[in-house]
Scaffold this motif. Structure first.
Motif, PDB file in Angstrom:
ATOM      1  N   PRO A  98     -30.263  27.197  19.330  1.00 37.83           N
ATOM      2  CA  PRO A  98     -29.067  26.444  20.202  1.00 37.83           C
ATOM      3  C   PRO A  98     -28.552  27.534  20.923  1.00 37.83           C
ATOM      4  CG  PRO A  98     -28.730  26.731  17.888  1.00 37.83           C
ATOM      5  CD  PRO A  98     -30.171  27.005  18.163  1.00 37.83           C
ATOM      6  N   PRO A  99     -27.653  27.017  22.120  1.00 40.16           N
ATOM      7  CA  PRO A  99     -27.009  28.252  23.006  1.00 40.16           C
ATOM      8  C   PRO A  99     -25.742  28.502  22.165  1.00 40.16           C
ATOM      9  CG  PRO A  99     -26.719  25.886  23.542  1.00 40.16           C
ATOM     10  CD  PRO A  99     -27.851  25.525  22.713  1.00 40.16           C
ATOM     11  N   VAL A 100     -25.309  30.008  22.208  1.00 41.21           N
ATOM     12  CA  VAL A 100     -24.240  30.376  21.670  1.00 41.21           C
ATOM     13  C   VAL A 100     -23.012  30.486  22.810  1.00 41.21           C
ATOM     14  CG1 VAL A 100     -23.025  32.526  20.714  1.00 41.21           C
ATOM     15  CG2 VAL A 100     -25.414  31.935  20.328  1.00 41.21           C
ATOM     16  N   TYR A 101     -21.962  29.673  22.163  1.00 42.93           N
ATOM     17  CA  TYR A 101     -20.940  29.425  23.291  1.00 42.93           C
ATOM     18  C   TYR A 101     -19.841  30.492  22.890  1.00 42.93           C
ATOM     19  CZ  TYR A 101     -22.913  25.042  24.052  1.00 42.93           C
ATOM     20  OH  TYR A 101     -23.829  24.146  24.659  1.00 42.93           O
ATOM     21  N   TYR A 102     -19.002  30.927  23.882  1.00 39.89           N
ATOM     22  CA  TYR A 102     -17.969  31.928  23.772  1.00 39.89           C
ATOM     23  C   TYR A 102     -17.187  31.464  22.640  1.00 39.89           C
ATOM     24  CZ  TYR A 102     -14.351  35.323  25.434  1.00 39.89           C
ATOM     25  OH  TYR A 102     -13.783  36.307  25.277  1.00 39.89           O
ATOM     26  N   ASP A 104     -17.525  30.283  19.893  1.00 34.39           N
ATOM     27  CA  ASP A 104     -18.287  30.570  18.727  1.00 34.39           C
ATOM     28  C   ASP A 104     -18.177  32.003  18.301  1.00 34.39           C
ATOM     29  OD1 ASP A 104     -18.874  27.962  18.387  1.00 34.39           O
ATOM     30  OD2 ASP A 104     -20.955  28.177  19.256  1.00 34.39           O
ATOM     31  N   LEU A 105     -18.136  32.962  19.170  1.00 35.10           N
ATOM     32  CA  LEU A 105     -17.794  34.322  19.065  1.00 35.10           C
ATOM     33  C   LEU A 105     -16.352  34.827  18.913  1.00 35.10           C
ATOM     34  CD1 LEU A 105     -20.308  35.597  22.060  1.00 35.10           C
ATOM     35  CD2 LEU A 105     -21.053  35.263  19.615  1.00 35.10           C
ATOM     36  N   LEU A 106     -15.372  33.970  19.034  1.00 36.27           N
ATOM     37  CA  LEU A 106     -14.030  34.140  18.875  1.00 36.27           C
ATOM     38  C   LEU A 106     -13.682  34.016  17.778  1.00 36.27           C
ATOM     39  CD1 LEU A 106     -12.261  32.716  22.035  1.00 36.27           C
ATOM     40  CD2 LEU A 106     -12.926  35.193  21.621  1.00 36.27           C
ATOM     41  N   MET A 107     -12.998  34.940  17.091  1.00 33.21           N
ATOM     42  CA  MET A 107     -12.534  34.903  15.703  1.00 33.21           C
ATOM     43  C   MET A 107     -11.268  34.021  15.764  1.00 33.21           C
ATOM     44  SD  MET A 107     -12.617  38.987  14.461  1.00 33.21           S
ATOM     45  CE  MET A 107     -11.624  38.557  13.014  1.00 33.21           C
TER      46      MET A 107
END
Length: 113
Positions: A98-102, A104-107
């Protein structure tokens, strides 16, 4: 009878390069080396009359290199079609993650007051 499944290349995929390959350069080199070897083997003939054979040897060497490039291109196309056929026949081996979205990377931000 066995069924034959023809594999078509992907749309827009180009198998051949547009520039001369290494085979043509090697063929030209072989033609020049062959001319020099024959010119050195005929010591009683002055070099000027044999100079007219140089373009002929270069042309033969270029055509030989063109054949080598064609063989290499057909080999690469065959391998590419085999890989495309395997990918089409076994899609379970090539599952896309599945694509990784921005977001999802943020804390998560929790303000401390």
């Amino acid at each position: 009878m066995a069924t034959y499944r023809k594999v078509e290349p992907l749309d827009g995929y180009k198998y051949e390069g547009r520039t001369p390959g290494i085979g043509e350069a090697i063929g030209l080199g072989i033609g020049i080396i062959t001319y020099r070897a024959l010119a050195n083997r005929l010591p009683r003939i002055p070099p000027t009359p044999t100079l007219y054979f140089l373009p002929a040897f270069m042309a033969v060497g270029y055509l030989f290199g063109k054949q080598l490039t064609g063989i290499k291109t057909r080999w690469a196309m065959k391998n590419q079609l085999i890989l495309e056929d395997y990918r089409a026949a076994h899609p379970e081996d090539f599952v896309r993650p599945p694509p990784v979205y921005y977001k999802d990377l943020l804390m998560p931000w929790i303000p401390i007051r």
